[in-house]
Design a protein around this motif. Structure first.
Motif, PDB file in Angstrom:
ATOM      1  N   VAL A 101       0.828  -1.203   0.000  1.00 25.03           N
ATOM      2  CA  VAL A 101       0.000   0.000   0.000  1.00 25.03           C
ATOM      3  C   VAL A 101       0.866   1.258   0.000  1.00 25.03           C
ATOM      4  CG1 VAL A 101      -1.676   1.321   1.357  1.00 25.03           C
ATOM      5  CG2 VAL A 101      -1.947  -1.158   1.107  1.00 25.03           C
ATOM      6  N   VAL A 102       1.871   1.290   0.876  1.00 26.90           N
ATOM      7  CA  VAL A 102       2.710   2.488   0.993  1.00 26.90           C
ATOM      8  C   VAL A 102       3.549   2.678  -0.262  1.00 26.90           C
ATOM      9  CG1 VAL A 102       4.579   3.552   2.306  1.00 26.90           C
ATOM     10  CG2 VAL A 102       2.733   2.367   3.504  1.00 26.90           C
ATOM     11  N   SER A 103       4.081   1.601  -0.819  1.00 31.75           N
ATOM     12  CA  SER A 103       4.904   1.747  -2.026  1.00 31.75           C
ATOM     13  C   SER A 103       4.084   2.277  -3.195  1.00 31.75           C
ATOM     14  CB  SER A 103       5.550   0.402  -2.376  1.00 31.75           C
ATOM     15  OG  SER A 103       4.558  -0.588  -2.611  1.00 31.75           O
ATOM     16  N   ARG A 104       2.817   1.903  -3.272  1.00 29.25           N
ATOM     17  CA  ARG A 104       1.986   2.451  -4.346  1.00 29.25           C
ATOM     18  C   ARG A 104       1.673   3.919  -4.102  1.00 29.25           C
ATOM     19  NH1 ARG A 104       0.190  -2.982  -4.254  1.00 29.25           N
ATOM     20  NH2 ARG A 104      -1.279  -2.608  -2.547  1.00 29.25           N
ATOM     21  N   CYS A 105       1.586   4.325  -2.832  1.00 29.26           N
ATOM     22  CA  CYS A 105       1.416   5.755  -2.546  1.00 29.26           C
ATOM     23  C   CYS A 105       2.659   6.539  -2.960  1.00 29.26           C
ATOM     24  CB  CYS A 105       1.129   5.948  -1.053  1.00 29.26           C
ATOM     25  SG  CYS A 105      -0.467   5.328  -0.496  1.00 29.26           S
ATOM     26  N   VAL A 106       3.836   5.987  -2.697  1.00 28.63           N
ATOM     27  CA  VAL A 106       5.070   6.638  -3.130  1.00 28.63           C
ATOM     28  C   VAL A 106       5.120   6.720  -4.649  1.00 28.63           C
ATOM     29  CG1 VAL A 106       7.585   6.452  -3.135  1.00 28.63           C
ATOM     30  CG2 VAL A 106       6.311   5.902  -1.059  1.00 28.63           C
ATOM     31  N   MET A 107       4.658   5.678  -5.299  1.00 30.05           N
ATOM     32  CA  MET A 107       4.679   5.642  -6.764  1.00 30.05           C
ATOM     33  C   MET A 107       3.806   6.765  -7.351  1.00 30.05           C
ATOM     34  SD  MET A 107       3.559   2.412  -9.128  1.00 30.05           S
ATOM     35  CE  MET A 107       1.893   2.455  -8.453  1.00 30.05           C
ATOM     36  N   ARG A 108       2.650   7.004  -6.742  1.00 31.67           N
ATOM     37  CA  ARG A 108       1.779   8.062  -7.254  1.00 31.67           C
ATOM     38  C   ARG A 108       2.308   9.455  -6.913  1.00 31.67           C
ATOM     39  NH1 ARG A 108      -2.130   4.282  -5.343  1.00 31.67           N
ATOM     40  NH2 ARG A 108      -2.253   5.424  -3.356  1.00 31.67           N
ATOM     41  N   ALA A 109       2.975   9.588  -5.752  1.00 33.87           N
ATOM     42  CA  ALA A 109       3.506  10.900  -5.363  1.00 33.87           C
ATOM     43  C   ALA A 109       4.798  11.243  -6.088  1.00 33.87           C
ATOM     44  CB  ALA A 109       3.745  10.937  -3.853  1.00 33.87           C
ATOM     45  N   ALA A 110       5.452  10.264  -6.699  1.00 33.73           N
ATOM     46  CA  ALA A 110       6.757  10.503  -7.328  1.00 33.73           C
ATOM     47  C   ALA A 110       6.675  11.504  -8.475  1.00 33.73           C
ATOM     48  CB  ALA A 110       7.345   9.177  -7.823  1.00 33.73           C
ATOM     49  N   ARG A 111       5.519  11.651  -9.071  1.00 38.53           N
ATOM     50  CA  ARG A 111       5.405  12.559 -10.219  1.00 38.53           C
ATOM     51  C   ARG A 111       5.642  14.014  -9.822  1.00 38.53           C
ATOM     52  NH1 ARG A 111      -0.803  11.288 -11.367  1.00 38.53           N
ATOM     53  NH2 ARG A 111       0.037   9.228 -10.811  1.00 38.53           N
ATOM     54  N   ASP A 125       9.835  -7.111   6.497  1.00 40.74           N
ATOM     55  CA  ASP A 125       9.878  -8.419   5.834  1.00 40.74           C
ATOM     56  C   ASP A 125       9.390  -8.369   4.389  1.00 40.74           C
ATOM     57  OD1 ASP A 125      10.832  -9.647   8.146  1.00 40.74           O
ATOM     58  OD2 ASP A 125       8.813  -9.893   8.963  1.00 40.74           O
ATOM     59  N   MET A 126       8.320  -7.627   4.128  1.00 37.09           N
ATOM     60  CA  MET A 126       7.710  -7.640   2.807  1.00 37.09           C
ATOM     61  C   MET A 126       8.430  -6.675   1.871  1.00 37.09           C
ATOM     62  SD  MET A 126       5.525  -9.871   3.580  1.00 37.09           S
ATOM     63  CE  MET A 126       4.633  -9.951   2.045  1.00 37.09           C
ATOM     64  N   LEU A 127       8.360  -6.981   0.583  1.00 33.02           N
ATOM     65  CA  LEU A 127       8.994  -6.148  -0.438  1.00 33.02           C
ATOM     66  C   LEU A 127       8.029  -5.067  -0.919  1.00 33.02           C
ATOM     67  CD1 LEU A 127      10.749  -8.846  -2.642  1.00 33.02           C
ATOM     68  CD2 LEU A 127      11.873  -7.170  -1.188  1.00 33.02           C
ATOM     69  N   PRO A 128       8.532  -3.922  -1.317  1.00 32.07           N
ATOM     70  CA  PRO A 128       7.652  -2.903  -1.918  1.00 32.07           C
ATOM     71  C   PRO A 128       7.293  -3.280  -3.348  1.00 32.07           C
ATOM     72  CG  PRO A 128       9.915  -2.136  -1.929  1.00 32.07           C
ATOM     73  CD  PRO A 128       9.922  -3.446  -1.190  1.00 32.07           C
ATOM     74  N   ASP A 129       6.288  -2.620  -3.854  1.00 35.24           N
ATOM     75  CA  ASP A 129       5.912  -2.804  -5.259  1.00 35.24           C
ATOM     76  C   ASP A 129       7.078  -2.350  -6.129  1.00 35.24           C
ATOM     77  OD1 ASP A 129       4.783  -2.649  -7.843  1.00 35.24           O
ATOM     78  OD2 ASP A 129       2.790  -2.376  -6.975  1.00 35.24           O
ATOM     79  N   ASP A 130       7.506  -3.211  -7.048  1.00 37.68           N
ATOM     80  CA  ASP A 130       8.687  -2.901  -7.844  1.00 37.68           C
ATOM     81  C   ASP A 130       8.482  -1.687  -8.741  1.00 37.68           C
ATOM     82  OD1 ASP A 130      11.438  -3.889  -8.584  1.00 37.68           O
ATOM     83  OD2 ASP A 130      10.494  -3.859 -10.569  1.00 37.68           O
TER      84      ASP A 130
END
Length: 590
Positions: A101-111, A125-130
């Motif tokens: 969830v957080v990695s997808r938020c970062v992905m949208r804010a990166a623009r 433990d878990m990986l972020p969205d690539d």
């Protein structure tokens, strides 16, 4: 009303003022003066964004996505998707998906993060969205430093994480799950991933300036590719839990020798900061064979005392010295360059004598900052080590000392030992409270009077404990105080601004949380009360000191208070005697 003259100041003045404020909360209060001031303080308020927990990450990153005028000021972004300050029961059910969830938020804010220079992902433990790494690489042209973690799972060899070019800084933290699943052991699963990682760092990032490879376990990981790499501009290096040498002692001379860590250090004279963060028991690193001229620009060192002693005791080789000339006692460049030293692991005083510590510290003439932790053993004179530090490091500006396990010394004794450190500016003291110790603010007043050049210092009382139970980190504090010293024009102490936090003896939240305490970070799970006041350091007879009332005089812990209490006691006896005589006289008349 006319315009506020404060709002007419240029933005550069507000940014300069923000740089002198002690905390981010103070910068936030400055920005709330008016809308005009908020716009001028905005670059300082959002330059460094640190987010904890999925809820805070989602809210803040959504705001950054909606507000490009705010996002363009973000230069450093750190996200901790699985670290909650105030965990709630219902959050545990969705914790497994926090990384996604957080990695997808970062992905949208990166623009909107066109000014982002540094990004750090601190997961467990878990990986972020690539796709997050792909968006950061394509949308953030200024991004030159990244940090990430490996836990229970490794990214794919084709991950976008390994497609960055010309990085200036890279940090990789290996979490507990990485070692629990034996991912540190070379295998068909891990070798392709680390091969792509080293290809990115060694081939496509030749201008690397900062590198950190840190593990949370004592089990070493293979790093042969690191020792063969060369980065001419490398300045900051942090390593932990690595295999320092792949060569065996009985290796034949005809076999090609594999690169070692000392070869890597000798090939990088530009290193200014060296951190060896492995445990001393597992970090069997021999630096005694390091070349005498290596690390000529080293200014900061973190590691064990044994490693520092090896670096200091290096002697020139036979080619550099005459056979008839005895080698100098201390001839390395560290004596003139090393300014900051940190010993992250507790040193047992039964193993290290003050003479040994003094010999090493005396050779560091440029040392201005020292952080050290001692494990107090039963029956050891801990006052001796205080005198050793004060006499060996007379030019210290910053001192952070921790004494764990058992009670060590009184604050009055510590204050007397600080008189030799006339240049000390900041101080952090953590210790087990000794039985019969005076109140913390009284001991802080003694420290301030003994060393009036101190600007700010902190004192923390921790409970007694065993080394096995505490590990490397001390236990949660029982009491903590932050003190700011104010002096007059002649350098004479005037008052102490005190912020003192006490742990609450009950579990329910009847008092304010420790988050309200300035600088108490990391105490969210402990409840307590915070008291702030100004403690006057001037004597009671000073013309600028407001005279104390009778109640304050009776409660004062000093000669004046003792005399006042004695006089009140005598007066009470006199009144009782007079009352008894009057009563007897009245009964005789009747």
């Amino acid at each position: 009303m006319g315009p506020n003259p404060l709002e007419s100041l240029p933005a550069e003045i507000f940014l300069e003022v923000s740089g002198y404020l002690a905390s981010r909360a103070d910068v936030l209060q400055l920005s709330q003066v008016s809308k005009t001031v908020y716009g001028k303080v905005l670059p300082a308020l959002y330059a460094d964004v640190d987010l904890h927990g999925a809820e805070q990450c989602e809210r803040t990153l959504a705001m950054i996505e909606r507000c490009p005028q705010v996002a363009r000021h973000v230069r450093k972004l750190t996200v901790h998707p699985e670290h909650e300050f105030h965990p709630r029961p219902h959050d545990q059910y969705r914790a497994w998906d926090n990384a996604g969830v957080v990695s997808r938020c970062v992905m949208r804010a990166a623009r909107n993060l066109d000014a982002l220079h540094h990004f750090e992902w601190d997961g467990e433990d878990m990986l972020p969205d690539d796709r997050m790494w792909a968006e950061l690489r394509s949308r953030c042209p200024c991004l030159k430093s990244i940090g990430t973690t490996f836990g229970c799972f490794l990214p794919r060899p084709t991950s976008n994480l390994f497609k960055f070019d010309d990085l200036r800084g890279f940090a990789l933290t290996l979490k507990d799950g990485f070692y629990a699943h034996s991912l540190h052991v070379p295998s068909r699963e891990s070798e392709p991933v680390f091969a792509r990682l080293w290809d990115m760092l060694t081939i496509r990032c030749p201008n690397l300036e900062s590198l950190a490879l840190v593990g949370h376990s004592s089990e070493p990981s293979e790093a042969a590719r690191l020792y063969a790499a060369r980065w001419p501009k490398l300045r900051h290096l942090a390593l932990g839990a690595l295999v320092w040498s792949s060569n065996t002692p009985g290796q034949a001379a005809s076999q090609q020798r594999a690169p070692e860590f000392k070869d890597f250090l000798e090939a990088h004279p530009s290193i200014q900061s060296l951190h060896l963060l492995g445990r001393p028991s597992s970090n069997q690193l021999d630096l005694s064979g390091l070349d005498h001229a290596a690390l000529p620009n080293l200014k900061e060192f973190s590691g064990s005392f044994v490693h520092l002693r090896m670096l200091v005791d290096r002697t020139p080789s036979n080619d550099e010295t005459n056979a008839n000339t005895p080698p100098p006692v201390v001839g390395t460049s560290l004596t003139k360059t090393l300014k900051r030293v940190c010993f992250p692991h507790a040193m047992h005083l039964r193993d290290l004598t003050p003479v040994t510590i003094s010999r090493v510290l005396l050779s560091l003439h440029a040392l201005t900052s020292l952080k050290v932790t001692f494990a107090i053993q039963g029956g050891y004179d801990s006052n001796n080590i205080l005198r050793t530090i004060a006499t060996s490091c007379p030019f210290l500006h910053d001192l952070d000392i921790t004494c764990t396990n058992k009670s060590s010394f009184f604050l009055e004794t510590f204050a007397n030992s600080l008189r030799g450190l006339s240049r000390l500016r900041t101080l952090a003291l953590t210790l087990v409270r000794t039985s019969g110790e005076e109140p913390m603010h009284v001991g802080a007043a003694r420290i301030a009077r003994a060393n009036p050049r101190l600007r700010a210092f902190a004192i923390t009382f921790i409970p007694p404990h065993t080394a096995a139970a505490a590990g490397d980190a001390p236990p949660p504090p029982l009491e903590r105080g932050a003190f700011e010293l104010t002096c007059d024009a002649h350098g004479i102490p005037v008052c102490l601004h005190v912020a003192q936090w006490h742990a609450a003896p009950w579990p329910w939240p009847l008092t304010r949380t420790a988050d309200a305490f300035v600088g108490a970070g990391g105490l969210a799970e402990w409840r307590g009360s915070v008291r702030r006041w100004v403690y006057d350091l001037r004597p009671s007879g000073h013309p600028d000191v407001q005279p104390k009332g009778m109640g304050a005089l009776l409660l004062e812990r000093g000669p004046a208070g003792e005399e006042a209490r004695l006089m009140v006691f005598c007066l009470c006896l006199l009144v009782l005697t007079f009352w008894a005589l009057v009563g007897r006289a009245l009964r005789g008349e009747m």
